[in-house]
Design a protein around this motif. Structure first.
Motif, mmCIF file in Angstrom:
data_model
loop_
_atom_site.group_PDB
_atom_site.id
_atom_site.type_symbol
_atom_site.label_atom_id
_atom_site.label_comp_id
_atom_site.label_asym_id
_atom_site.label_seq_id
_atom_site.Cartn_x
_atom_site.Cartn_y
_atom_site.Cartn_z
ATOM 1 N N VAL A 180 130.932 7.249 -42.887
ATOM 2 C CA VAL A 180 130.923 7.452 -44.391
ATOM 3 C C VAL A 180 129.395 7.462 -44.882
ATOM 4 O O VAL A 180 128.679 8.313 -45.577
ATOM 5 C CB VAL A 180 131.737 6.858 -45.193
ATOM 6 C CG1 VAL A 180 131.177 6.697 -46.680
ATOM 7 C CG2 VAL A 180 133.268 7.177 -45.037
ATOM 8 N N LEU A 181 128.784 6.505 -44.107
ATOM 9 C CA LEU A 181 127.330 6.194 -44.645
ATOM 10 C C LEU A 181 126.467 7.106 -43.953
ATOM 11 O O LEU A 181 125.529 7.692 -44.597
ATOM 12 C CB LEU A 181 126.704 4.625 -43.958
ATOM 13 C CG LEU A 181 125.856 4.115 -44.722
ATOM 14 C CD1 LEU A 181 125.868 4.186 -46.261
ATOM 15 C CD2 LEU A 181 125.571 2.774 -44.272
ATOM 16 N N SER B 123 124.282 9.738 -46.435
ATOM 17 C CA SER B 123 123.005 9.791 -46.287
ATOM 18 C C SER B 123 122.472 11.203 -46.011
ATOM 19 O O SER B 123 121.441 11.708 -46.733
ATOM 20 C CB SER B 123 122.642 9.100 -44.957
ATOM 21 O OG SER B 123 120.955 8.962 -44.843
ATOM 22 N N THR B 124 123.098 11.995 -45.472
ATOM 23 C CA THR B 124 122.701 13.270 -45.139
ATOM 24 C C THR B 124 122.715 14.264 -46.589
ATOM 25 O O THR B 124 122.200 15.027 -47.112
ATOM 26 C CB THR B 124 123.478 14.183 -43.843
ATOM 27 O OG1 THR B 124 123.181 13.536 -42.790
ATOM 28 C CG2 THR B 124 123.159 15.587 -43.852
ATOM 29 N N GLY C 176 134.508 0.750 -51.974
ATOM 30 C CA GLY C 176 135.034 0.536 -53.339
ATOM 31 C C GLY C 176 134.535 1.411 -54.562
ATOM 32 O O GLY C 176 135.431 1.542 -55.279
ATOM 33 N N SER C 177 133.448 1.619 -54.371
ATOM 34 C CA SER C 177 133.000 2.922 -55.687
ATOM 35 C C SER C 177 132.008 3.631 -55.006
ATOM 36 O O SER C 177 131.146 3.494 -53.896
ATOM 37 C CB SER C 177 132.677 2.285 -56.774
ATOM 38 O OG SER C 177 131.486 1.416 -56.347
ATOM 39 N N LYS C 178 131.708 4.849 -55.810
ATOM 40 C CA LYS C 178 130.597 5.747 -55.161
ATOM 41 C C LYS C 178 129.321 4.884 -55.497
ATOM 42 O O LYS C 178 128.423 5.142 -54.737
ATOM 43 C CB LYS C 178 130.716 7.243 -56.137
ATOM 44 C CG LYS C 178 129.457 7.810 -55.659
ATOM 45 C CD LYS C 178 129.498 8.990 -56.397
ATOM 46 C CE LYS C 178 128.378 10.218 -55.955
ATOM 47 N NZ LYS C 178 128.370 11.400 -56.731
ATOM 48 N N THR C 179 129.195 4.024 -56.619
ATOM 49 C CA THR C 179 127.991 3.429 -56.822
ATOM 50 C C THR C 179 127.717 2.385 -55.859
ATOM 51 O O THR C 179 126.569 2.343 -55.220
ATOM 52 C CB THR C 179 127.789 2.746 -58.098
ATOM 53 O OG1 THR C 179 128.227 3.400 -59.321
ATOM 54 C CG2 THR C 179 126.934 1.833 -58.480
ATOM 55 N N ARG C 180 128.762 1.802 -55.010
ATOM 56 C CA ARG C 180 128.517 1.007 -54.246
ATOM 57 C C ARG C 180 128.182 1.882 -52.852
ATOM 58 O O ARG C 180 127.406 1.225 -51.979
ATOM 59 C CB ARG C 180 129.755 0.007 -53.853
ATOM 60 C CG ARG C 180 129.907 -0.980 -54.877
ATOM 61 C CD ARG C 180 131.086 -1.793 -54.232
ATOM 62 N NE ARG C 180 131.261 -2.911 -55.361
ATOM 63 C CZ ARG C 180 132.476 -3.254 -55.596
ATOM 64 N NH1 ARG C 180 133.492 -3.192 -54.876
ATOM 65 N NH2 ARG C 180 132.903 -3.956 -56.760
ATOM 66 N N LEU C 181 128.770 2.943 -52.729
ATOM 67 C CA LEU C 181 128.279 3.795 -51.533
ATOM 68 C C LEU C 181 126.686 4.051 -51.610
ATOM 69 O O LEU C 181 126.140 4.352 -50.723
ATOM 70 C CB LEU C 181 129.229 5.339 -51.388
ATOM 71 C CG LEU C 181 128.773 6.047 -50.383
ATOM 72 C CD1 LEU C 181 128.698 5.642 -49.016
ATOM 73 C CD2 LEU C 181 129.786 7.303 -50.475
ATOM 74 N N ARG D 231 118.615 3.153 -45.777
ATOM 75 C CA ARG D 231 117.629 3.925 -45.689
ATOM 76 C C ARG D 231 116.402 3.021 -45.840
ATOM 77 O O ARG D 231 115.422 3.175 -44.898
ATOM 78 C CB ARG D 231 117.544 4.842 -46.836
ATOM 79 C CG ARG D 231 116.563 5.960 -46.511
ATOM 80 C CD ARG D 231 116.865 7.194 -47.464
ATOM 81 N NE ARG D 231 115.795 8.319 -47.052
ATOM 82 C CZ ARG D 231 116.020 9.435 -46.533
ATOM 83 N NH1 ARG D 231 117.294 9.358 -45.751
ATOM 84 N NH2 ARG D 231 114.974 10.346 -46.248
ATOM 85 N N ASP D 232 116.374 2.033 -46.424
ATOM 86 C CA ASP D 232 115.536 0.951 -46.570
ATOM 87 C C ASP D 232 115.238 0.127 -45.275
ATOM 88 O O ASP D 232 114.140 -0.034 -44.883
ATOM 89 C CB ASP D 232 115.594 -0.015 -47.679
ATOM 90 C CG ASP D 232 114.677 -1.179 -48.091
ATOM 91 O OD1 ASP D 232 113.383 -0.783 -48.229
ATOM 92 O OD2 ASP D 232 115.150 -2.097 -47.621
#
Length: 186
Positions: free
Chosen positions: A13-14, A18-19, A50-55, A63-64
């Motif tokens: 998912v990550l 990211s892409t 949990g949520s799109k914001t957390r994603l 990325r950081d």
């Protein structure tokens, strides 16, 4: 769709987020699209984030982390503090050359999340503060009495080059910024 092992779903998912978030914009990409691209169910996505914001926060933190690794990789070959500062400009240019450059992912996220109290903005602040902190630490190591002010000036050069490179679709702004940084740090 076969079952994805628990730890693998998060990574998939990550990677997909990211892409997609970088290429298309965060608000333009729904969780259905991310899940489909990752080859997992929405339940797996929500179970891991949990949520799109957390994603989004996880995407920016990842990325950081990758950016900090890039800075370390490029600057480790340079012993002197000034050379390490100037190598940051090379790191920005290198990232641009490798990554279908749509600008700074952190600045892009800031434009999509205007509330300064949003958790996404916290990650952006952390990232930018860390880059500035790296520059400041190198300037301090080099014995610069003006390290505080100079770190601010170098950040303006980097950020300005990042924005200009998007418009110009060339890495030249990073080379120009590096030339100016060479003068400032002489």
């Amino acid at each position: 769709m076969g079952r994805t092992p628990p730890g693998a779903a998060r990574a998939k998912v990550l990677k997909a987020a990211s892409t997609l978030f970088y290429r298309d914009g965060i608000h333009a990409v729904g969780v259905d699209t991310v899940a489909a691209e990752a080859g997992v169910t929405k339940a797996a996505l929500y179970g891991n984030f949990g949520s799109k914001t957390r994603l989004v926060v996880a995407y920016l933190r990842d990325r950081d982390r990758r950016w900090q690794e890039e800075i370390d990789r490029i600057t480790e070959a340079h012993a002197g503090p000034r050379d390490r500062v100037l190598a940051v400009f090379d790191a920005y240019e290198d990232w641009l050359a490798r990554d279908d450059y749509r600008g700074c992912a952190f600045l892009n996220a800031t434009s999509e999340f205007p509330d300064p109290g949003d958790p996404v903005r916290e990650v952006v602040r952390h990232h930018k503060t860390a880059v500035r902190g790296f520059l400041r630490a190198q300037l301090d190591r080099g014995g610069r009495a003006d390290a505080e002010t100079l770190a601010d000036e170098l950040m303006l050069l980097l950020e300005g080059a990042a924005v200009t490179a998007v418009v110009a679709r060339t890495a030249q702004p990073f080379r120009t910024a590096k030339r100016l940084a060479e003068t400032l740090t002489a």
